[in-house]
Design an enzyme around this catalytic site. Structure first.
Site, PDB file in Angstrom:
ATOM      1  N   GLU A 180       0.903  -1.668   0.050  1.00  0.00           N
ATOM      2  CA  GLU A 180      -0.279  -0.237   0.006  1.00  0.00           C
ATOM      3  C   GLU A 180       1.065   0.966   0.180  1.00  0.00           C
ATOM      4  OE1 GLU A 180      -3.418  -0.090  -0.094  1.00  0.00           O
ATOM      5  OE2 GLU A 180      -3.848  -1.847   0.065  1.00  0.00           O
ATOM      6  N   CYS A 231      -2.725   8.776   2.000  1.00  0.00           N
ATOM      7  CA  CYS A 231      -2.266   8.984   0.663  1.00  0.00           C
ATOM      8  C   CYS A 231      -3.250   9.258   0.155  1.00  0.00           C
ATOM      9  CB  CYS A 231      -1.573   7.371   1.528  1.00  0.00           C
ATOM     10  SG  CYS A 231      -3.165   6.459   2.023  1.00  0.00           S
TER      11      CYS A 231
HETATM   12  P1  NAP Z   1       7.903   4.847   5.238  1.00  0.00           P
HETATM   13  O1  NAP Z   1       9.015   5.616   4.967  1.00  0.00           O
HETATM   14  O2  NAP Z   1       8.238   4.550   3.428  1.00  0.00           O
HETATM   15  O3  NAP Z   1       7.911   3.962   6.570  1.00  0.00           O
HETATM   16  C1  NAP Z   1       6.953   2.768   6.284  1.00  0.00           C
HETATM   17  C2  NAP Z   1       7.774   1.645   7.250  1.00  0.00           C
HETATM   18  O4  NAP Z   1       8.756   1.208   6.589  1.00  0.00           O
HETATM   19  C3  NAP Z   1       7.956   2.365   8.398  1.00  0.00           C
HETATM   20  O5  NAP Z   1       7.531   1.390   9.508  1.00  0.00           O
HETATM   21  C4  NAP Z   1       9.995   2.170   8.112  1.00  0.00           C
HETATM   22  O6  NAP Z   1      10.750   2.439   8.980  1.00  0.00           O
HETATM   23  C5  NAP Z   1       9.429   1.873   7.638  1.00  0.00           C
HETATM   24  N1  NAP Z   1      11.074   0.952   7.163  1.00  0.00           N
HETATM   25  C6  NAP Z   1      11.870   1.440   6.678  1.00  0.00           C
HETATM   26  N2  NAP Z   1      12.776   1.231   5.964  1.00  0.00           N
HETATM   27  C7  NAP Z   1      12.872   0.000   6.202  1.00  0.00           C
HETATM   28  C8  NAP Z   1      13.152  -1.134   5.056  1.00  0.00           C
HETATM   29  N3  NAP Z   1      14.876  -1.210   5.031  1.00  0.00           N
HETATM   30  N4  NAP Z   1      12.808  -2.614   5.092  1.00  0.00           N
HETATM   31  C9  NAP Z   1      11.736  -2.894   6.168  1.00  0.00           C
HETATM   32  N5  NAP Z   1      10.784  -1.498   6.574  1.00  0.00           N
HETATM   33  C10 NAP Z   1      11.535  -0.565   6.454  1.00  0.00           C
HETATM   34  O7  NAP Z   1       6.881   5.488   4.996  1.00  0.00           O
HETATM   35  P2  NAP Z   1       6.310   6.566   5.738  1.00  0.00           P
HETATM   36  O8  NAP Z   1       6.576   8.443   6.029  1.00  0.00           O
HETATM   37  O9  NAP Z   1       6.398   6.414   7.496  1.00  0.00           O
HETATM   38  O10 NAP Z   1       4.865   6.830   5.575  1.00  0.00           O
HETATM   39  C11 NAP Z   1       4.370   8.214   4.783  1.00  0.00           C
HETATM   40  C12 NAP Z   1       4.147   6.945   3.472  1.00  0.00           C
HETATM   41  O11 NAP Z   1       3.061   6.015   2.972  1.00  0.00           O
HETATM   42  C13 NAP Z   1       3.460   7.508   2.366  1.00  0.00           C
HETATM   43  O12 NAP Z   1       4.309   7.783   0.815  1.00  0.00           O
HETATM   44  C14 NAP Z   1       1.798   7.583   1.963  1.00  0.00           C
HETATM   45  O13 NAP Z   1       1.855   7.594   0.597  1.00  0.00           O
HETATM   46  C15 NAP Z   1       2.670   5.977   1.677  1.00  0.00           C
HETATM   47  N6  NAP Z   1       1.286   5.510   2.917  1.00  0.00           N
HETATM   48  C16 NAP Z   1       0.341   4.655   2.343  1.00  0.00           C
HETATM   49  C17 NAP Z   1      -0.689   4.592   2.781  1.00  0.00           C
HETATM   50  C18 NAP Z   1      -1.857   3.099   1.891  1.00  0.00           C
HETATM   51  O14 NAP Z   1      -2.837   2.815   1.958  1.00  0.00           O
HETATM   52  N7  NAP Z   1      -1.282   3.272   0.436  1.00  0.00           N
HETATM   53  C19 NAP Z   1      -1.692   4.521   3.820  1.00  0.00           C
HETATM   54  C20 NAP Z   1      -0.657   5.577   4.232  1.00  0.00           C
HETATM   55  C21 NAP Z   1       0.295   5.992   3.853  1.00  0.00           C
HETATM   56  P3  NAP Z   1      11.096   3.798  10.499  1.00  0.00           P
HETATM   57  O15 NAP Z   1       9.853   4.183  10.710  1.00  0.00           O
HETATM   58  O16 NAP Z   1      11.664   3.000  10.895  1.00  0.00           O
HETATM   59  O17 NAP Z   1      11.977   3.863   9.350  1.00  0.00           O
END
Ligand code: NAP
Length: 439
Positions: free
Chosen positions: A245, A279
């Protein structure tokens, strides 16, 4: 708070500060998990997966139903926790808490509706006298990796269906917002979930995320977050089931025959609630020539009122401490970065188009495809939009930011793979066996 793994709450000397993004205050700390913690969590979850696989649907449903009841009783606390760690206003935090309860409640319903199908083998050459059916079984261990912007409901969207389907689950919440996820674990344990069947490891994605995603004991990764991390996870996961997602830059089309007041209201809501950090936030507003000026006039005061008490009407994005001013950019071209990338903040870009064909062409002109909307009174043009715009969610006469937690929800193109919504997520968290009885 402590993290939960190996069937118990555990602490570590190395800890992560959880801060309120609005004022920077440290509201709590959580342990910083290591690769060894992930390994130990998975060892216990292997046992938990066996317990869950043998637990009747009736019992799985009852655990989730009790959890939903506890969430209702603790809605104020959950809402305040969400608001404190994510920085959203309290009303939005409380709304998220009530939606998360609904997600768990729908998961309780769906736990009792997992069915298989009879396959008409006598329709195949040589199939005479044979009887076939599928068996839908849990996948085993689900890894739920979640982002910061909805720290409770997006965890519920993974944990609820995982338990409903009979899996064990390990949560890796965003490092910025681990508290709501830990509180959900407390509630599930209190509701009777076997402690071996759940873990919540708090730690940096870069360090423990990789370990979790590459481990062969994990059969399914359900990830919500950015395209960049999702892409990296898909590459490292190997042979595993994945649901992705990811992000978007949702378009809203406003045609000449639209109800402009309604369109302006809903663009303000869809573009600026949760500070635009959703998102499915409206980002690209494609307005036909005849109503372009009137639409901008209607939108401006609504964004001013969205700013709330003490804020000022915005013409350009300025940063004030931890706050970014709500911003409207007009006359934006499709080549500009704001039309191509995900902005994930309180701004919308308005572009003038000459009609529905150009609007649809521009709506499709990005790599993303999560949510899109159109305002028009013409059913033919509305259906043309629904058929031709490449997006997982399509809204007619509403903004892009609307979701019922029971509906199938997920993106096309770089916005993701697979669907959430408990009924649909359960399909992705179960596997099918084919059974043939040879007569
Ligand atoms: P993010 O930076 O991609 O982080 C998401 C999760 O991934 C966090 O728990 C992060 O941990 C973890 N992560 C980071 N590096 C990783 C790795 N190498 N391996 C596995 N996991 C890893 O996203 P965000 O800034 O928290 O959220 C914003 C993004 O989410 C936006 O792009 C938004 O559009 C998207 N989003 C999509 C939806 C949907 O339903 N499509 C809903 C909500 C948000 P850490 O925090 O410890 O780095």
């Amino acid at each position: 708070m402590r993290m939960f793994l190996g069937g118990q709450w555990q602490d570590r000397s190395s800890r992560i500060d959880v801060t309120n993004p609005y004022d920077g205050a440290v509201i709590d700390t959580v342990p910083k998990a290591t690769a060894a913690d992930v390994d130990s969590a998975l060892a216990t979850l292997v046992e938990g997966a066996k317990i869950m696989r043998n637990m009747p649907a009736y019992d799985r449903s009852a655990i989730l139903r009790r959890a939903a009841g506890l969430m209702l009783a603790r809605e104020q606390d959950l809402g305040r926790t969400i608001s404190a760690e994510e920085g959203k206003i309290l009303a939005e935090g409380l709304f998220e808490a009530s939606r998360a309860r609904e997600t768990i409640d729908v998961s309780a319903d769906e736990a009792r509706r997992i069915t298989s199908e009879v396959v008409p083998l006598d329709a195949a050459p040589g199939g005479k006298g044979k009887f076939g059916f599928t068996l839908r079984v849990p996948c085993g261990i689900v890894a739920a990796i979640t982002p910061f912007n909805f720290p409770l409901n997006l965890v519920a969207h993974k944990v609820g269906p995982a338990i409903a389907a009979g899996n064990a689950v390990v949560i890796k919440p965003a490092s910025d917002t681990p508290l709501s996820a830990l509180k959900l674990v407390e509630i599930l344990l209190e509701a009777g979930l076997p402690p071996e069947a759940i873990a919540c490891v708090t730690g940096g994605g870069g360090e423990i995320g990789n370990v979790l995603c590459t481990d062969r004991r994990v059969r399914k990764i359900s990830f919500t977050g950015s395209y960049e991390i999702g892409d990296a996870i898909c590459r490292m996961a190997g042979v595993k089931r994945v649901t992705m997602e990811l992000g978007s830059n949702s378009p809203v089309i406003v045609l000449d025959d639209a109800d402009l007041e309604k369109a302006a209201n809903l663009v303000a809501v869809s573009g600026f609630s949760n500070a635009g950090q959703v998102c499915i936030s409206a980002q690209r507003i494609l307005v036909t020539t005849g109503v372009y000026g009137d639409f901008l006039d209607a939108l401006k005061p609504r964004v001013a009122s969205a700013v709330g008490a003490g804020a000022k009407l915005v013409t350009g994005g300025q940063r004030r401490g931890t706050i970014y001013e709500p911003t409207i950019l007009a006359d934006v071209s499709s080549a500009m970065r704001i039309s191509c990338d995900e902005l994930f903040g309180p701004a919308v870009a308005v572009t003038c188009v000459d009609g529905i064909d150009e609007a649809i062409r521009l709506a499709n002109s990005t790599n993303y495809g999560l949510s899109a909307s159109i305002f028009t009174r013409d059913i033919d043009r509305a259906l043309k939009f629904a058929r031709e715009v490449d997006s997982g969610n399509l809204h007619i006469n509403w903004g892009t930011q609307w979701r019922a937690d029971l509906m199938p929800y997920g993106g096309l193109k770089d916005s993701g793979l697979g669907k959430e919504g408990p009924h649909y997520a359960i399909r992705e968290m179960t596997e099918e066996k084919m059974v043939v009885i040879h007569g």
